[in-house]
Design a protein around this motif. Structure first.
Motif, PDB file in Angstrom:
ATOM      1  N   PRO A 281      54.123  38.853  38.002  1.00 56.84           N
ATOM      2  CA  PRO A 281      55.311  38.633  38.826  1.00 56.84           C
ATOM      3  C   PRO A 281      55.892  37.222  38.719  1.00 56.84           C
ATOM      4  CG  PRO A 281      53.360  38.700  40.209  1.00 56.84           C
ATOM      5  CD  PRO A 281      52.912  39.028  38.823  1.00 56.84           C
ATOM      6  N   THR A 282      55.058  36.239  38.497  1.00 57.93           N
ATOM      7  CA  THR A 282      55.554  34.867  38.359  1.00 57.93           C
ATOM      8  C   THR A 282      54.841  34.210  37.181  1.00 57.93           C
ATOM      9  OG1 THR A 282      53.834  33.950  39.799  1.00 57.93           O
ATOM     10  CG2 THR A 282      55.901  34.557  40.862  1.00 57.93           C
ATOM     11  N   MET A 283      55.494  33.219  36.623  1.00 61.37           N
ATOM     12  CA  MET A 283      54.891  32.501  35.510  1.00 61.37           C
ATOM     13  C   MET A 283      53.603  31.814  35.947  1.00 61.37           C
ATOM     14  SD  MET A 283      57.215  30.325  33.064  1.00 61.37           S
ATOM     15  CE  MET A 283      56.615  28.977  32.096  1.00 61.37           C
ATOM     16  N   GLU A 284      53.598  31.312  37.174  1.00 58.85           N
ATOM     17  CA  GLU A 284      52.440  30.562  37.658  1.00 58.85           C
ATOM     18  C   GLU A 284      51.195  31.428  37.779  1.00 58.85           C
ATOM     19  OE1 GLU A 284      55.451  30.448  39.010  1.00 58.85           O
ATOM     20  OE2 GLU A 284      55.959  28.420  39.696  1.00 58.85           O
ATOM     21  N   LEU A 285      51.382  32.751  37.860  1.00 61.40           N
ATOM     22  CA  LEU A 285      50.229  33.626  38.051  1.00 61.40           C
ATOM     23  C   LEU A 285      49.607  34.063  36.724  1.00 61.40           C
ATOM     24  CD1 LEU A 285      48.965  34.659  40.705  1.00 61.40           C
ATOM     25  CD2 LEU A 285      49.976  36.878  40.237  1.00 61.40           C
ATOM     26  N   LEU A 286      50.249  33.701  35.625  1.00 58.49           N
ATOM     27  CA  LEU A 286      49.796  34.176  34.316  1.00 58.49           C
ATOM     28  C   LEU A 286      48.312  33.860  34.079  1.00 58.49           C
ATOM     29  CD1 LEU A 286      51.172  35.731  32.084  1.00 58.49           C
ATOM     30  CD2 LEU A 286      52.134  33.602  31.218  1.00 58.49           C
ATOM     31  N   LEU A 287      47.938  32.630  34.296  1.00 53.20           N
ATOM     32  CA  LEU A 287      46.564  32.220  34.029  1.00 53.20           C
ATOM     33  C   LEU A 287      45.581  32.768  35.071  1.00 53.20           C
ATOM     34  CD1 LEU A 287      45.570  30.708  31.620  1.00 53.20           C
ATOM     35  CD2 LEU A 287      45.798  28.579  32.881  1.00 53.20           C
ATOM     36  N   PRO A 288      45.865  32.607  36.368  1.00 53.35           N
ATOM     37  CA  PRO A 288      44.934  33.158  37.364  1.00 53.35           C
ATOM     38  C   PRO A 288      44.751  34.669  37.226  1.00 53.35           C
ATOM     39  CG  PRO A 288      46.510  31.683  38.430  1.00 53.35           C
ATOM     40  CD  PRO A 288      46.934  31.813  36.988  1.00 53.35           C
ATOM     41  N   LEU A 289      45.815  35.375  36.881  1.00 55.81           N
ATOM     42  CA  LEU A 289      45.720  36.823  36.767  1.00 55.81           C
ATOM     43  C   LEU A 289      44.908  37.209  35.525  1.00 55.81           C
ATOM     44  CD1 LEU A 289      46.494  39.586  37.840  1.00 55.81           C
ATOM     45  CD2 LEU A 289      48.757  39.319  36.820  1.00 55.81           C
ATOM     46  N   GLY A 290      45.184  36.552  34.411  1.00 56.77           N
ATOM     47  CA  GLY A 290      44.411  36.812  33.196  1.00 56.77           C
ATOM     48  C   GLY A 290      42.939  36.518  33.416  1.00 56.77           C
ATOM     49  N   GLN A 291      42.689  35.395  34.073  1.00 54.58           N
ATOM     50  CA  GLN A 291      41.314  34.993  34.351  1.00 54.58           C
ATOM     51  C   GLN A 291      40.612  36.030  35.233  1.00 54.58           C
ATOM     52  OE1 GLN A 291      41.136  31.246  33.280  1.00 54.58           O
ATOM     53  NE2 GLN A 291      39.223  32.209  32.681  1.00 54.58           N
ATOM     54  N   ALA A 292      41.285  36.494  36.256  1.00 56.06           N
ATOM     55  CA  ALA A 292      40.678  37.472  37.168  1.00 56.06           C
ATOM     56  C   ALA A 292      40.357  38.767  36.425  1.00 56.06           C
ATOM     57  CB  ALA A 292      41.614  37.757  38.346  1.00 56.06           C
ATOM     58  N   LEU A 293      41.287  39.219  35.591  1.00 51.46           N
ATOM     59  CA  LEU A 293      41.058  40.473  34.873  1.00 51.46           C
ATOM     60  C   LEU A 293      39.945  40.316  33.846  1.00 51.46           C
ATOM     61  CD1 LEU A 293      44.746  41.582  34.658  1.00 51.46           C
ATOM     62  CD2 LEU A 293      42.887  43.099  35.346  1.00 51.46           C
ATOM     63  N   ALA A 294      39.806  39.125  33.296  1.00 48.63           N
ATOM     64  CA  ALA A 294      38.762  38.915  32.279  1.00 48.63           C
ATOM     65  C   ALA A 294      37.383  38.798  32.898  1.00 48.63           C
ATOM     66  CB  ALA A 294      39.075  37.656  31.463  1.00 48.63           C
ATOM     67  N   GLU A 295      37.296  38.249  34.083  1.00 48.35           N
ATOM     68  CA  GLU A 295      35.968  37.862  34.564  1.00 48.35           C
ATOM     69  C   GLU A 295      35.473  38.623  35.784  1.00 48.35           C
ATOM     70  OE1 GLU A 295      37.400  33.867  37.061  1.00 48.35           O
ATOM     71  OE2 GLU A 295      36.624  33.715  35.022  1.00 48.35           O
ATOM     72  N   ARG A 296      36.378  39.336  36.480  1.00 48.13           N
ATOM     73  CA  ARG A 296      35.927  40.034  37.690  1.00 48.13           C
ATOM     74  C   ARG A 296      35.563  41.477  37.372  1.00 48.13           C
ATOM     75  NH1 ARG A 296      36.215  37.106  41.964  1.00 48.13           N
ATOM     76  NH2 ARG A 296      37.603  35.310  41.953  1.00 48.13           N
ATOM     77  N   PRO A 297      34.649  42.057  38.149  1.00 49.00           N
ATOM     78  CA  PRO A 297      34.356  43.479  37.953  1.00 49.00           C
ATOM     79  C   PRO A 297      35.600  44.306  38.278  1.00 49.00           C
ATOM     80  CG  PRO A 297      33.264  42.630  39.930  1.00 49.00           C
ATOM     81  CD  PRO A 297      33.849  41.452  39.225  1.00 49.00           C
ATOM     82  N   PRO A 298      35.687  45.520  37.710  1.00 48.58           N
ATOM     83  CA  PRO A 298      36.849  46.360  37.968  1.00 48.58           C
ATOM     84  C   PRO A 298      37.026  46.639  39.460  1.00 48.58           C
ATOM     85  CG  PRO A 298      35.485  47.303  36.236  1.00 48.58           C
ATOM     86  CD  PRO A 298      34.711  46.153  36.800  1.00 48.58           C
ATOM     87  N   LEU A 299      38.294  46.709  39.886  1.00 50.76           N
ATOM     88  CA  LEU A 299      38.601  47.126  41.252  1.00 50.76           C
ATOM     89  C   LEU A 299      38.828  48.630  41.215  1.00 50.76           C
ATOM     90  CD1 LEU A 299      39.245  46.561  44.195  1.00 50.76           C
ATOM     91  CD2 LEU A 299      41.559  45.930  43.520  1.00 50.76           C
TER      92      LEU A 299
END
Lengths: 494, 494
Positions: A281-299
């Motif tokens: 949704p925002t440019m600023e979320l690109l890294l936090p979102l990628g990081q979360a999807l790479a490292e967190r267990p599936p929701l």
């Protein structure tokens, strides 16, 4: 497209920097300094028509003078020398060329035609091009960094960035650094005369080091191929895209001409959906979102349980989550009773949000962590959010021992919750209103590698996109003709 | 409701703290310490049934023992002593009572009935009540602070906060502190047995010290009166509301019962519109938005001009602005030519966004500030955004002089643009991807009082709401029966 063609861009055995110089602020110095800053195993060849050495490395008059083979050439020369230099690279047997030089299709009349000439010339020699008008490339898994990114800000993570625009990404990396976020691979495709983000996206799909791909895209050249590639990659690892140019003004800003693209963002969104591309949704979320999807267990479901230190945070966070399509359901009477029996006083809500602030127990470390474990054990939470620890206050010489003591307890509780994520394989997110410059606890824990989110809306945006990605992954979603064609048409202007 | 009735809550000449104590972590100590921390001109009377003194101030056994008159009593006693103490306050002639004590309607069966009894009792004596279940009140314009807000985080600004919930507001204040944001007046109405946010909102309308009001509201008791009051106040100063409980889960969290409120958020939004109440999209924006509306010149049109250090930031910021209903129009050919003639090279866009990053001029301080002045002079900008200065880097002992030099230039350029806002009376917003913990320039300038926004979406949200507020102010917008009734019905559960 053969992946072998792209290998020289990320795993070169030898790199020539044509236009290398020690002049401060110049691209020729940025790239050489970038390469030197890592223990790159390959050879570095500065090419400079005058200097004997550049930053101590023996230099060559031209690429032809280099004794060994050259996998990759990085061009940091004025645009009017590009054709001549490409020819020399071709003769030398260079495999890939990164054209940093700008002043082509993005800037001048006739520039696009000239780019086509560059590509034709390169292909004569079997060379591939990245650019022109790019800011470099790095692959920290190979200790290879031919970019202008501030060295001190690079953090190797299993997230790769494949971006059409680049400068702002450096800003995101610098910003991410203070949160221990970063990318292991950075690719900037710029004008995309030859290689596109799609080509590199396909390559990222095959690299085992990469667990998620984040992309900044202004327009894709071949909509159908992009979607088919993305869908395939997204079956193995999340692909997160910030699509710029949603609105007329932005589209004009991106392309310096009005039209086609603007109305087609909905087409993109629909197509992304079919390919299970995560739309950012925002440019600023690109890294936090990628990081979360790479490292967190599936929701695996929509049910989020909140433990909060402040009632109003709980209410506002519930709003943010449910606005994003998630749910903040009541806990079952049985679980509520168990939480009461553990010691939650009658004044504190155990319904969800569970209100720790009102419990008067905010120093009871063991009890507070047991609350979380009980909730995760219950099977009633698909995700857990702990919000409101990590109060402000920075350590200084005069910090009273009581404050330090409170901070330690805060930190212990956050650490305990962060650890539960691994144990239960259920996403556990930590939130605090305070950033690392405001709270010593947030500062210290961020350095330990624990993610602490400052904004309620970002927490909700991350969780909702995790849910949608995992819900769709593995399910058969045929790519409709319409979506593929729509994306294709809307990008035909590229 | 007579405003005189409310004066004791914000301009008391004497305050009794009933339940005052030195016990760490207790409300009785928070309030006394809060009062002592300011040069409060009135009298402070601790009431404690045992101690001779509390924090050095002579204490009294009961409120009846206090020799002089008492304007305000703050009750930090167990809930079971509230009725008895209210009676004593009434006998003493106290005018206003703040009931910090919790454990009434928000927590227990029959609590609402008991609250009605408290109000009846108070009114017998002509007393008014704030609470129960509140965290205090402060008015920094009168050096009066009867709250638990961390003293060090209070910054007096012409923004007043009138909130139903309180604890999270302290977090917002602490967070705002590091950005030099704060509120001059804080009111927490809690369960609202007697006085409501509407009562205090009306009072804020009459206070010349207050330039904008921010509100955190979960439910309003009397929709029609709230809207009529808000509309009247909003004619003179902006009223910004974060309405919590938009979604079922949040509504349940707010009220601990499901129902009515959830479906009615749209009614609230429509009603807010008619009253020209500024609806705040996130809790985190409450303070920055209130501050912007209080201190920036009116935004008189939708045309925003962007000067950016990075092309992708320009694109993404255009997206954010146009998604919010603003416009990023091309500059006129004449203005573009003037910018070129001033020295913008052919590679840099002068169309809007104006791309300084590509200009190669990022150290040409005078030229860069002249660009901004030329744009503001042209009449083609209703607002100007400068984005991308204030690069990362914190000063340390070893910081090289060149870095310090760059930082100084960055700071000078930002200062120059901030100053243009006053000169031209056109909003000029400064953006940077970096926060005060990441960039020395951002840290230093924030301390000087210059606002630097980190997020593109927040910048857009602030500007769009400024535009809407000023567009509607002064225009006749009759409050429809429907809206008033809708808001009334949806809040009838309160």
């Amino acid at each position: 497209m053969n992946d072998q063609d792209l290998k020289p861009f990320l795993y070169p055995r030898s790199v020539a920097v044509i236009g290398a110089t020690e002049r401060p602020g110049s691209w020729g110095s940025f790239i050489i300094e970038g390469l030197r800053a890592f223990p790159f195993a390959g050879s570095i060849y500065p090419v400079n028509h005058q200097a004997e050495r550049v930053f101590g490395i023996p230099a060559f008059r031209s690429v032809s003078d280099i004794p060994g083979p050259v996998d990759l050439a990085v061009l940091t020369i004025p645009e009017n020398q590009v054709e001549k230099t490409l020819k020399e690279c071709g003769e030398k047997g260079v495999q890939g060329v990164v054209i940093i030089s700008a002043g082509f299709g993005e800037a001048v009349e006739g520039g696009k035609e000239r780019e086509k000439g560059l590509v034709a010339l390169a292909h004569t020699y079997g060379m591939r091009l990245m650019g022109p008008n790019v800011s470099g490339v790095f692959n920290l898994f190979a200790d290879f960094n031919a970019s202008a990114a501030p060295i001190g800000h690079l953090i190797k993570t299993p997230v790769a960035a494949v971006c059409q625009g680049g400068y702002a990404i450096y800003d995101l990396l610098a910003h991410g650094y203070y949160r221990k976020m970063g990318v292991g691979i950075f690719i900037h495709t710029g004008n995309e005369a030859d290689l596109t983000t799609t080509d590199f996206l396909a390559m990222m799909g095959d690299l085992p080091e990469v667990q998620a791909v984040v992309m900044y895209i202004e327009a894709v050249k071949d909509g159908r191929r992009f979607l088919e590639t993305a869908r395939k990659v997204a079956e193995a690892k999340p692909v997160v895209v910030y699509k710029a140019g949603k609105t007329p003004g932005a589209s004009r800003a991106a392309a310096s001409h009005t039209g086609a693209l603007a109305g087609s963002f909905k087409v993109y969104e629909g197509a992304f959906d079919q390919a299970n591309v995560v739309s950012c949704p925002t440019m600023e979320l690109l890294l936090p979102l990628g990081q979360a999807l790479a490292e967190r267990p599936p929701l695996k479901g929509r049910r989020v349980v909140i433990l909060t230190m402040g009632g109003s945070w709980g209410v506002a966070l519930s709003d943010a989550l449910e606005s994003e399509g998630l749910r903040v359901p009541n806990l079952s009477p049985g679980l509520q009773k168990r939480l009461r029996d553990m010691g939650m006083p009658v004044r504190a809500s155990v319904k969800n949000p569970v209100d720790i602030g009102a419990s008067g127990l905010f120093l009871a470390e063991d009890l507070l962590t047991e609350l979380g474990r009980e909730i995760l054990r219950s099977g009633e939470a698909d995700a857990l959010i702990l919000h409101g620890f990590g109060r402000p206050g920075m350590d200084a010489e005069g910090t009273p021992p009581t404050l330090r003591f409170y901070q330690e307890i805060n930190k212990n509780i956050i650490r305990a919750y962060a650890a539960m994520e691994k144990e239960f394989q259920i996403p556990v997110l930590i939130g605090s209103a305070y950033g690392p410059s405001e709270s010593q606890a947030v500062f210290d824990l961020t350095r330990e590698g624990i993610r602490i989110y400052q904004r309620l809306d970002e927490t909700a945006q991350i969780l909702s996109r995790m849910f949608r990605y995992w819900e769709r992954r593995g399910k058969d979603r045929p790519l409709s003709e319409q979506a593929a064609l729509g994306a294709e048409r809307s990008s035909a202007r590229g």
